[in-house]
Design an enzyme around this catalytic site. Structure first.
Site, PDB file in Angstrom:
ATOM      1  N   SER A 104      13.612   9.920  -2.419  1.00 34.64           N
ATOM      2  CA  SER A 104      12.929   8.505  -2.965  1.00 34.64           C
ATOM      3  C   SER A 104      11.511   8.593  -2.986  1.00 34.64           C
ATOM      4  CB  SER A 104      13.179   7.417  -2.006  1.00 34.64           C
ATOM      5  OG  SER A 104      12.936   7.733  -0.534  1.00 34.64           O
ATOM      6  N   CYS A 105      10.998   9.972  -2.829  1.00 32.14           N
ATOM      7  CA  CYS A 105       9.523  10.074  -2.992  1.00 32.14           C
ATOM      8  C   CYS A 105       9.212   9.985  -4.277  1.00 32.14           C
ATOM      9  CB  CYS A 105       8.920  11.378  -2.056  1.00 32.14           C
ATOM     10  SG  CYS A 105       7.108  11.498  -2.378  1.00 32.14           S
ATOM     11  N   CYS A 312      -2.130 -30.335  -5.212  1.00 28.74           N
ATOM     12  CA  CYS A 312      -0.760 -30.615  -5.456  1.00 28.74           C
ATOM     13  C   CYS A 312      -0.803 -31.419  -7.093  1.00 28.74           C
ATOM     14  CB  CYS A 312      -0.173 -31.479  -4.535  1.00 28.74           C
ATOM     15  SG  CYS A 312      -1.209 -33.290  -4.018  1.00 28.74           S
TER      16      CYS A 312
END
Length: 365
Positions: A104-105, A312
């Site tokens: 996976s590198c 909000c």
């Protein structure tokens, strides 16, 4: 470094990946996305260990001799079958408890290694099988997230002999800080840290919930900093977790939080075995189509906590459903029930936690 980790209380280590290629690192090689306090995400352009291969395996051998009760796992990467087999045999001779195959590198992809292999199901199975056939060690396949279909390649390594999947490695990303450029150039590199944890959990869930191999062993990676982070991976099916970026930021001392936090959590629930927690949240996950769409949970404002900042109101008015009125004189927000859809954007943007949950009720038709 690994010995100091053991002394600090860590149970085991996955070594820096060992390969047979010459490693020439860039400078600078790290960058980060930050807030006012800490790193949110970490960018990494580092490749593998720069030591001679013989030196790396000698270190692992000495480490295992000095700490026989600790778990020492050799992470390796080859470019062809002979290299994979050679490295795996050296790991076995060094006394490693297991070997992790780095599929996976990102930094080695241009050499036909790393994430290039992780996206090729045939190569994944071939390299996993050739290692498994030549050593007696347990084999762990480290998977890449930089792929559209993750589950089948991972299962392919399992059927080829891997005992476990570790996921996930760094995600492809770009940061643009001029201070982190290499001779003025930027590039695609690996992104890790707390920002990737939700993505990591998604991959772990996909593997853990697979009906073909319901009991696949999993090692969780990605965004683990606190005991609660580790708990989430365990509850989705991981029997061990790996920590790297957080150690780079805070040091080995975070093991105290990981251990003590989990111990306190287990004590509060009356649990005496960590195994009890493994996968316990899997039944609570569902596909989007299977979620409850009949009922709604309205936000509830705590008037004693509210400081009248208006966050909000602004978010709901300009990014939500215009379901909050705001009295500019009293500086008090008011939920408009006929417009509120229960999305809870308001709760997420509240800076002091003054907005909570009401009861879940049926929607009015």
């Amino acid at each position: 470094m690994m010995a100091r980790a053991f002394e600090a209380g860590w149970a085991g280590v996955f070594s820096k990946t060992i390969c047979l290629q010459d490693i020439h690192e860039v400078s600078t090689r790290f960058d980060a996305v930050t807030d006012a306090i800490s790193m949110i995400g970490f960018r990494d352009m580092e490749q593998f260990s720069g030591n001679p291969v013989s030196a790396d395996f000698a270190i692992l051998h000495s480490l295992k001799m000095d700490y026989p009760s600790k778990v020492v796992i050799a992470s390796i990467m080859g470019q062809n079958e002979n290299q994979w087999i050679s490295l795996a045999k050296m790991a076995e001779e060094a006394g490693a408890d297991a070997v992790e195959l780095n599929f996976s590198c990102l930094q080695m992809a241009e050499m036909g290694m790393g994430s290039d292999v992780g996206q090729d199901e045939e190569l994944l199975m071939r390299y996993t099988a050739c290692v498994k056939q030549n050593v007696k060690l347990p084999v762990i396949a480290k998977m890449t997230p930089n792929i559209t279909k993750f589950n089948m390649p991972a299962l392919g390594t399992y059927f080829a002999g891997a005992s476990e999947n570790s996921a996930l490695n760094t995600i492809q990303g770009i940061t643009m800080s001029p201070l982190a450029a290499v001779s003025g150039k930027q590039t695609i590199s690996g992104y890790s840290g707390s920002a990737v944890k939700p993505i990591s959990l998604r991959f772990i869930y996909e593997l853990a919930s697979n009906a073909i191999v319901p009991n696949v062993e999993l090692s969780g990676i990605g965004g683990i900093e606190t005991w609660h982070d580790a708990l989430e991976f365990i509850q989705l099916g991981c029997r061990n977790v790996q920590v790297c970026t957080a150690v780079m930021q805070y040091g080995y001392r975070i093991i105290d939080d990981l251990i003590c936090g989990l111990q306190n959590y287990m004590a509060e629930r009356g649990i005496d075995r960590l195994e009890t927690l493994v996968g316990e949240q899997l039944p609570n996950l569902a596909l989007p189509a299977d979620l409850d769409r009949v009922k709604v949970v309205f936000p509830k404002i705590d008037r004693e906590k509210c400081i009248g900042c208006g966050r909000c109101y602004t978010s709901c008015t300009e990014g939500g459903h215009q379901a909050i009125n705001f009295d500019s004189e009293t500086r008090q927000p008011q939920i408009v029930g006929t417009k509120c859809v229960g999305c809870h954007l308001c709760r997420l943007v509240c800076p002091i936690g003054a907005i909570g949950l009401s009861k879940r009720i049926c929607k009015k038709i």
